[in-house]
Design an enzyme around this catalytic site. Structure first.
Site, PDB file in Angstrom:
ATOM      1  N   ASN A 109       0.823  -1.218   0.000  1.00 43.62           N
ATOM      2  CA  ASN A 109       0.000   0.000   0.000  1.00 43.62           C
ATOM      3  C   ASN A 109       0.854   1.264   0.000  1.00 43.62           C
ATOM      4  OD1 ASN A 109       1.031   0.044   2.557  1.00 43.62           O
ATOM      5  ND2 ASN A 109      -0.931   0.119   3.631  1.00 43.62           N
ATOM      6  N   GLU A 142       1.264   4.525   7.221  1.00 46.41           N
ATOM      7  CA  GLU A 142       0.217   4.083   6.304  1.00 46.41           C
ATOM      8  C   GLU A 142      -0.316   5.273   5.504  1.00 46.41           C
ATOM      9  OE1 GLU A 142       0.394   1.042   6.211  1.00 46.41           O
ATOM     10  OE2 GLU A 142      -0.547  -0.049   7.849  1.00 46.41           O
TER      11      GLU A 142
END
Ligand code: PGA
Length: 532
Positions: free
Chosen positions: A136, A143
């Site tokens: 990702n 993140e």
């Protein structure tokens, strides 16, 4: 961002270890920023090996790890404490007091993070930061998020990361849902950064990293603001899953390749018209795309290719822009090359000669086709390089070739030539076994019958075959003299005879020529096309 593109994971690990080792040699008390995950394991193994061989000394090195799950006990099998001990610290002479990993046992994560950040600063800052990259786009456990201007902090893991990391735990539920991680700002304050990416599962994110502007939904793009970042990636991460297509006169073959793994093969009939061929390829390729995350397509076709335009006598292509037509239908980058070139590439990537750097493929069929690979690359030359069937081996009174020349090799060494010569000899020697076999087969000869006659001791067949081997060997000797390959690979229907062809041929050739019969045969084209 500089890129070091490696053939495979082993080379990637070697290159990364080399950079770390140089850093330690230049500054023995340097500060290393260390990463966990599967990617740096090979690099750690190489570093441990270098230490064992006395090539590198870690006694003064200091280290700060990127991150740690939260909460997690240090002695948990999956803690990064355990990971670092098992994969590196226990194998080298680093002082345990000089190693730092965020404490996943703390009950005050905020204070732990502030203290961690302070310790990094007090050490003088990270000299070399090693990073992996999540599918990702995360680096460390940063993140995708709207705000990435952060220092060491406690963060929530995304679904994607928990799923990716659940392979190390007994179940999804056991994966900690939070982590302590250096922030993007912490990472960017390192003096030098190396980012490692290996395997096709990283190809999407590597493409995003390289092609997209800086954006917080792919946190790794933030690295573009740093002046000294090296991305070290292997071919799979760089190119991803590839589809190879080999257009033949009868069938179109498809192969899906990931790294050196063939994931899927199929084939469809070759239609008569150009539109029919494009339609059939689009149908099959689009259905393959539904099953695999294909990143690029390679196509092998018979004929001459100039500036992407294909003209083929065997297929309905005349100045056809196959690349453009297929790109439009498949929505993917498409590269087209000559089918024999693709087969040669297939041989060096997947065949018995895959450890070689230089090969010549000789395909014995209707004509004699070939592909030349030097330094593992197809040789194109300026115009039609590799038309080995048209090297002239008979100067005086040579047989006429449809190409306009006389004495071309394929007039003597192709399967067609062998059959023609055998037919003529049989008709001249009607008492021969060869003639008998031909008559039994409705006056027609094929390659198989010639070898049957040889098995039965037929002198006529032997005379034809000896001459055939003489011509085949002459051409091969010339190719070897010109290109000096590590090996010559033979393919085509005749080579199915194996040793019956190879043994007499080897006898005729000089001893130092390595000659092999293709194991891939007609599969080589699609496999090689995938690797274009
Ligand atoms: P991996 O993880 O090396 O196990 O693929 C990298 C990362 O998530 O940063």
């Amino acid at each position: 961002m500089r890129i070091i593109l490696c053939e495979n994971y082993d080379e990637l690990s070697e290159k990364a270890a080399g950079i770390v080792a140089s850093q330690v040699m230049l500054k023995p008390d340097c500060v290393l920023g260390l990463a966990t995950g599967s990617t740096p394991v090979g690099m750690y193994n190489k570093l441990a090996e270098m230490y064992k061989n006395g090539e590198i000394d870690f006694s003064q090195v200091r280290s700060f790890n990127l991150d740690e799950y939260y909460p997690i006990k240090k002695d948990n099998d999956q803690s990064y404490y355990t990971f670092m001990r098992e994969n590196l610290f226990s194998k080298i002479n680093i002082d345990p007091n000089n190693t730092h990993i965020p404490n996943g046992e703390t009950d005050n994560p905020k204070a732990e993070c502030e203290n961690y950040e302070k310790m990094i600063k007090q050490s003088g800052g990270v000299d070399l930061q090693i990073l992996g990259i999540g599918q990702n786009g995360h680096i460390g456990f940063n993140e995708p998020d709207a705000s990435l201007n952060s220092y060491t902090h406690l963060t929530k893991l995304t679904e994607n990361t928990i799923n990716a990391n659940s392979r190390f735990f007994n179940s999804y539920d056991e994966v900690p849902k939070q982590a302590l991680t250096m922030g993007i700002s912490t990472i960017l304050s390192a003096k030098k950064i190396i980012l490692l990416a290996s395997g096709a599962s990283k190809s999407t994110v590597v493409a995003e990293l390289l092609n997209d502007a800086i954006n917080t939904s792919v946190p790794a793009t933030m690295l573009k603001t740093h002046p000294d970042v090296i991305l070290i990636c292997d071919r799979d991460a760089y190119m991803g899953t590839k589809l190879g297509i080999d257009i033949g006169g009868t069938n179109i073959k498809f192969a899906v390749v990931e790294g050196d793994c063939v994931k899927y093969k199929s084939s469809v009939k070759t239609e008569r018209t150009c539109e029919g061929i494009i339609e059939a390829i689009a149908k099959e390729a689009n259905s393959i795309k539904e099953q695999f995350n294909i990143k690029k397509v390679g196509v092998g076709t018979p004929g001459i290719i100039k500036n992407g335009m294909v003209t083929s006598v065997n297929l309905p292509f005349e100045n056809t822009n196959l690349e453009k037509l297929l790109k439009e239908r498949l929505g993917l980058p498409v590269t087209v090359d000559n089918d024999a070139n693709c087969a040669a590439l297939g041989e060096i990537e997947f065949g018995t000669t895959k450890e070689c750097d230089n090969i010549v493929l000789v395909s014995l069929g209707t004509g004699v086709g070939g592909g030349i690979i030097m330094n593992r690359q197809i040789c194109h030359g300026n115009n039609n390089m590799g038309e080995i069937g048209h090297i002239i081996i008979q100067t005086e009174g040579g047989r006429k070739c449809p190409c306009g020349l006389c004495g071309c090799w394929e007039q003597y060494a192709s399967a067609t030539a062998l059959i023609k010569d055998a037919q003529a000899a049989a008709l001249e020697n009607k008492e021969s076994v060869l003639y008998g076999l031909m008559e039994k087969n409705s006056s027609r000869l094929d390659g198989k019958l010639i070898f049957e006659a040889l098995d039965q001791g037929c002198e006529t067949a032997k005379a034809v075959f000896d001459k055939y081997i003489f011509y085949l060997a002459s051409g091969i000797e010339s190719l070897v003299n010109i290109f000096g390959p590590d090996a010559v690979v033979l393919a085509g229907g005749v080579t199915k005879q194996g040793d019956k062809l190879l043994a007499p041929l080897k006898e005729k050739l000089r001893g130092n020529i390595r000659i092999e019969i293709s194991e891939l045969q007609s599969d080589a084209g699609a496999l090689g096309a995938a690797m274009l």
